[in-house]
Each structure stands twice: as C-alpha cells, then as structure tokens.
Design an enzyme around this catalytic site. Structure first.
Site, PDB file in Angstrom:
ATOM      1  CG  HIS A 130      29.891  63.194  84.224  1.00  0.00           C
ATOM      2  ND1 HIS A 130      30.514  64.256  83.612  1.00  0.00           N
ATOM      3  CD2 HIS A 130      30.803  62.674  85.092  1.00  0.00           C
ATOM      4  CE1 HIS A 130      31.738  64.399  84.105  1.00  0.00           C
ATOM      5  NE2 HIS A 130      31.940  63.448  84.995  1.00  0.00           N
ATOM      6  CE1 TYR A 132      36.665  68.091  90.770  1.00  0.00           C
ATOM      7  CE2 TYR A 132      37.917  66.101  91.257  1.00  0.00           C
ATOM      8  CZ  TYR A 132      36.793  66.709  90.718  1.00  0.00           C
ATOM      9  OH  TYR A 132      35.824  65.955  90.127  1.00  0.00           O
ATOM     10  CG  ASP A 145      35.382  64.159  85.305  1.00  0.00           C
ATOM     11  OD1 ASP A 145      34.335  64.668  85.759  1.00  0.00           O
ATOM     12  OD2 ASP A 145      36.425  64.078  85.963  1.00  0.00           O
TER      13      ASP A 145
END
Length: 380
Positions: free
Chosen positions: A358, A303, A178
């Site tokens: 994930h 982000y 990630d």
C-alpha cells in the site's frame, strides 16, 4: 493567493513534552494469540515507543523535508502547504503527487528526486517532472484548528486551483494512492481539460460502482472474494473513522503511544513485509508529523465525507483522461482491469509489479517512479 516559503520547525518544548508523554505511557494487556492477530502487537509497539523516545531524531526528519522547497498559500479558506520541486531536464512536466492516510508528504522524500532529476539515477532527463506535493487539507501542515473540512471532490477542486490558478500550470499530470487516488480520480472527472494523464497505485475506491455482482466475470468473482474478506476482517477502522471520527480523535490526540499503535498497525497489515518493509525512521517521521500538528482527528474527515458525501466519480460516470495503474501485489484491494476499464475508458497502462504494498512510494520508490515515467512518456 501569493505563496510564502515555509520551513518546518517544531519547538524544543514540544519535543520535550512528547518524550515525557512517551515515558509515562500506560500500557494495555497483550491479547492472547499470535502477535498482530488482534491488532497492534504490544511488545513491538513498546519497542517502537522506546526508540521514538530515546533514539529517533526528529531534527533529521525535519531536515529531510526542509531540503525541498516548501510553501504555504491561502486557498479555499485554508493555509495549504505544498512542496514545489523544479524538474532537471529539457521540458519537465508538471506532476501533482497526492498522498493518502495514514500518510503525509514524508512519503515522497525518496521518490521526488527520482522524478525531478532522473539523470541522477541513471535515467533520461527528458523524463523529468516538476513535482507539486501538497499536504492534504486537514493533514499535517495543511491544518489549523477550526478550519473547513474537505471531501475528495472538494480536495480535487482545491488542488486544481493550486496547480492552475496559483502555480500557472494550464495542464498537468496527477498521481496518487489511497486518498490521493480518490483525489486524482476526482480531478480527472471534474477537471478533464486540465489533465495530461492520471496514474494510480490504488483503484479500488474508484471503480466499485462498476462491479457486476449479479453476473461477474471470473476476475470479478475473485475480486468480490477479496472485498468480502476485507469487510469481514479489515474494514473496522474505516467504519469508525467514517461514522464517528471525533471520538477516537480524543484518545489519539492525547496519547502518542496510542497514535503510534493506530498507524503502525496499518503498516503491518498493508505493507509488503509488514512493519519491516519501511525504515523505522520513515514511519516515525510520518507518525510524529501527525502528533506535532494534532491532525489525526482532522485526517479522519475524508472517511466521514466519503461516507456521507459525493463519490469521487459518480456511479455510472466514465473518465476519458489517459490513465495508468501500477498494481502492487500486497495492495489492500486489487480490482481487475476489466472492471477498471468500465470507468476509465482510456486505460492505456497497466503494470503488475513484482513486490510492494500500500505504501508504494515508501516501499518501492524506484519501481513506482519508473512506472510513472513509463506511463507519462508518450503523453509529453
């Protein structure tokens, strides 16, 4: 830049306040259709919140984290929190572990002992690492209100400073998934002389610029289909967090049930087996750390920075640091090796795992630890 020992302890009053807020949750109506098809399942979140309020033991979670040596150091304008766990072997390699979103250092409580003391798990002590696992800037214990924000390249510089300038490791290995993968890739691009090697359990955000969309090879065509499905059905959260991160921060900082739903939905979507793939106490330790530290809003900044700032590896650039990748079958996106090799020119290790998604360090700590050991063994 002198590190100070750190122990996590949330005041009793904050735990009582959380329980009171959970008891007064105002629940939404359940959308029609199958559970989870329109987002977090109301009935499941109600059960999770009830357990969080009356069954979950935060003090036990604190004790799990406090079993590891922890420190805070003033670095890069923030108080950076990190675990620093010495390896048990003849020559432990320094290894930087970087988590992602919606994760925290709680992700690593099962994998760290496997990396630092492999003999305890039937392995070779020669494979031991000394592990450094920071809380990402803006996440959990690496946050104070009003502090500066970081994008992946800036976080990579911060971690390079931690490893070299603070801890004295001239060269070190790095591993991440990630956002931790973005930071690890940026380390390899920006600080290649410090890197022994880099290992990933997610590559999609690092190699997208190397895709040949006009004339794809067959493996690329399949991956482009994955990307199209992701854009159509799963990307909304990233767009919101990357364009208007402040707005959802109001709701998720004020409502613990809302925070739990926001994060648990990602476990359902991204783990191999959904929410049942990870112990409920492990998931709640992660969620509760966001709650007690008030960091769900700041955690969105990566982000925003990614949307508006520099790529972790610039388009057209290549990385010559030895690289390895563990491909978990339920990872969000799985770019083919042929694309990854256009960016990582010394991609010498590529393992297709049998199961996992994930949250690899939580879902498959033994398999991930073994793959990290296998990759770094020839580089020692």
């Amino acid at each position: 830049m002198a590190p100070e020992p750190f122990t996590l302890h949330v005041p009793d009053a904050e735990i009582a306040d959380l329980r009171d807020r959970l008891a007064r949750t105002r629940w939404p109506d359940a959308a029609p259709g199958e559970p989870w098809s329109a987002g977090a399942d109301v009935a499941w979140v109600q059960e999770l919140v009830a357990y969080w309020r009356d069954g979950f033991d935060w003090r036990a979670a604190e004790a799990r984290l406090n079993a590891f040596p922890q420190f805070k150091v003033p670095l890069g304008g923030i108080g950076l929190h990190y675990l620093h766990v010495p390896g048990q072997g003849p020559a432990p390699m320094p290894l930087l572990l970087s988590h992602g979103w919606p994760g925290s250092v709680f992700e690593f409580t099962d994998i760290i002992p496997r990396l630092t003391d492999p003999a305890r798990f039937g392995g070779d002590p020669a494979d031991a690492f000394t592990v450094v696992a920071p809380s990402l800037p803006g996440y959990g214990l690496s946050f104070a209100p009003g502090q500066r924000r970081f994008g992946p390249p800036e976080a990579a510089d911060l971690f390079a400073g931690l490893m070299t300038d603070v801890l004295g490791y001239r060269r070190f290995g790095a591993q991440g998934g990630d956002w931790g993968a973005f930071i690890t890739g940026s380390l390899a691009h920006r600080h290649p002389g410090r890197m022994i090697g880099v290992h990933f359990n997610l590559l999609s955000g690092l190699v997208g610029s190397a895709l040949r969309r006009d004339d794809p090879v067959p493996e690329e065509r399949e991956y482009l289909e994955q990307l199209a499905e992701w854009d159509r059905d799963s990307r909304a959260y990233a767009v919101l967090q990357g364009t208007r991160p402040q707005t959802p921060a109001f709701a998720l900082t004020d409502s613990p049930a809302g925070l739990a739903a926001w994060i648990a939905e990602k476990f359902q979507a991204w783990a191999d087996g959904g929410v049942d793939a990870v112990p409920r106490d492990a998931m709640l330790a992660d969620i509760a750390l966001y709650w007690f530290t008030g960091t769900i809003g700041p955690s969105f900044w990566l982000y925003y920075a990614r949307q508006h700032g520099a790529l972790p590896i610039p388009a057209g650039a290549t990385v010559g640091v030895p690289a390895g990748h563990a491909v978990f079958p339920r990872e969000i996106l799985r770019p083919p090796r042929v694309v990854a090799e256009r960016v990582f020119t010394d991609l010498r290790h590529w393992t297709v795992m049998e199961r996992g998604g994930h949250f690899a360090a939580l879902e498959q700590p033994e398999a991930l630890a073994r793959d990290i050991q296998d990759f770094f063994r020839p580089l020692r």
